[in-house]
Design a protein around this motif. Structure first.
Motif, PDB file in Angstrom:
ATOM      1  N   THR A   4     -26.365   3.862   6.775  1.00 44.05           N
ATOM      2  CA  THR A   4     -26.147   2.667   7.593  1.00 44.05           C
ATOM      3  C   THR A   4     -27.475   2.009   7.939  1.00 44.05           C
ATOM      4  OG1 THR A   4     -24.171   3.708   8.496  1.00 44.05           O
ATOM      5  CG2 THR A   4     -25.029   1.819   9.694  1.00 44.05           C
ATOM      6  N   GLN A   8     -28.771  -1.704   6.877  1.00 45.47           N
ATOM      7  CA  GLN A   8     -29.178  -2.626   7.942  1.00 45.47           C
ATOM      8  C   GLN A   8     -30.549  -3.217   7.640  1.00 45.47           C
ATOM      9  OE1 GLN A   8     -29.334  -0.711  11.775  1.00 45.47           O
ATOM     10  NE2 GLN A   8     -30.687  -2.250  12.615  1.00 45.47           N
ATOM     11  N   GLU A  15     -27.323  -3.426  13.563  1.00 47.84           N
ATOM     12  CA  GLU A  15     -26.472  -2.251  13.409  1.00 47.84           C
ATOM     13  C   GLU A  15     -25.045  -2.569  13.847  1.00 47.84           C
ATOM     14  OE1 GLU A  15     -26.360   2.451  14.683  1.00 47.84           O
ATOM     15  OE2 GLU A  15     -27.468   1.057  15.937  1.00 47.84           O
ATOM     16  N   GLY A  16     -24.914  -3.365  14.903  1.00 43.58           N
ATOM     17  CA  GLY A  16     -23.589  -3.753  15.386  1.00 43.58           C
ATOM     18  C   GLY A  16     -22.793  -4.509  14.337  1.00 43.58           C
ATOM     19  N   ILE A  19     -21.634  -2.024  11.733  1.00 41.84           N
ATOM     20  CA  ILE A  19     -20.515  -1.248  12.278  1.00 41.84           C
ATOM     21  C   ILE A  19     -19.235  -2.067  12.260  1.00 41.84           C
ATOM     22  CG2 ILE A  19     -19.613  -0.219  14.410  1.00 41.84           C
ATOM     23  CD1 ILE A  19     -22.528   0.745  14.940  1.00 41.84           C
ATOM     24  N   LYS A  23     -15.795  -1.094  10.284  1.00 42.85           N
ATOM     25  CA  LYS A  23     -14.511  -0.968  10.983  1.00 42.85           C
ATOM     26  C   LYS A  23     -13.472  -1.932  10.440  1.00 42.85           C
ATOM     27  CE  LYS A  23     -16.136   0.809  15.414  1.00 42.85           C
ATOM     28  NZ  LYS A  23     -16.251   0.545  16.857  1.00 42.85           N
ATOM     29  N   THR A  35     -21.943   5.224   8.297  1.00 39.14           N
ATOM     30  CA  THR A  35     -21.225   5.743   9.459  1.00 39.14           C
ATOM     31  C   THR A  35     -21.563   4.911  10.690  1.00 39.14           C
ATOM     32  OG1 THR A  35     -23.015   7.268  10.023  1.00 39.14           O
ATOM     33  CG2 THR A  35     -21.277   8.110   8.562  1.00 39.14           C
ATOM     34  N   TYR A  36     -20.809   5.171  11.749  1.00 35.63           N
ATOM     35  CA  TYR A  36     -21.075   4.584  13.061  1.00 35.63           C
ATOM     36  C   TYR A  36     -20.752   5.643  14.098  1.00 35.63           C
ATOM     37  CZ  TYR A  36     -16.056   3.639  12.678  1.00 35.63           C
ATOM     38  OH  TYR A  36     -14.709   3.757  12.495  1.00 35.63           O
ATOM     39  N   HIS A  42     -20.781  10.213  20.260  1.00 33.65           N
ATOM     40  CA  HIS A  42     -21.763   9.444  19.498  1.00 33.65           C
ATOM     41  C   HIS A  42     -22.177  10.104  18.183  1.00 33.65           C
ATOM     42  CE1 HIS A  42     -21.950   6.704  22.843  1.00 33.65           C
ATOM     43  NE2 HIS A  42     -22.133   7.738  23.640  1.00 33.65           N
ATOM     44  N   PRO A  44     -21.691  10.894  14.115  1.00 35.74           N
ATOM     45  CA  PRO A  44     -21.352   9.966  13.030  1.00 35.74           C
ATOM     46  C   PRO A  44     -19.904  10.107  12.561  1.00 35.74           C
ATOM     47  CG  PRO A  44     -22.656  11.783  12.183  1.00 35.74           C
ATOM     48  CD  PRO A  44     -22.587  11.961  13.677  1.00 35.74           C
TER      49      PRO A  44
END
Length: 86
Positions: A4, A8, A15-16, A19, A23, A35-36, A42, A44
């Motif tokens: 990830t 990025q 990162e948001g 994510i 999703k 992953t997030y 918290h 992964p």
């Protein structure tokens, strides 16, 4: 395999945003290193909101609470909730 963080940095988004894309299924799940964080511990994860361990913990606590409530309420009776301010 790209992580990830590597994705990025390569595409220049937050990162948001990565994510959110994961999703929403905009990035295929064949990228196993994307992953997030689990919303509880918290750690992964690749899908959902919770990791397997946290899901199990929440389910166990839920079952314990249901069992406690069942013991507190006599069989054949029902409680009704009232809303204040209506």
């Amino acid at each position: 395999m790209t992580t990830t963080k590597e994705l990025q940095d390569a595409v220049g988004v937050t990162e948001g945003e990565i994510i959110t894309f994961i999703k929403q299924g905009k990035i295929p799940k064949v990228y196993k290193n994307l992953t997030y964080p689990c919303e509880s511990c918290h750690g992964p994860i690749r899908d959902g909101r919770l990791c397997r361990s946290c899901k199990g913990s929440f389910q166990q606590v839920s079952q314990q609470l249901e069992a406690q409530l069942a013991r507190l309420q006599p069989a054949g009776t029902y409680k009704t909730a009232t809303r204040r301010g209506w």
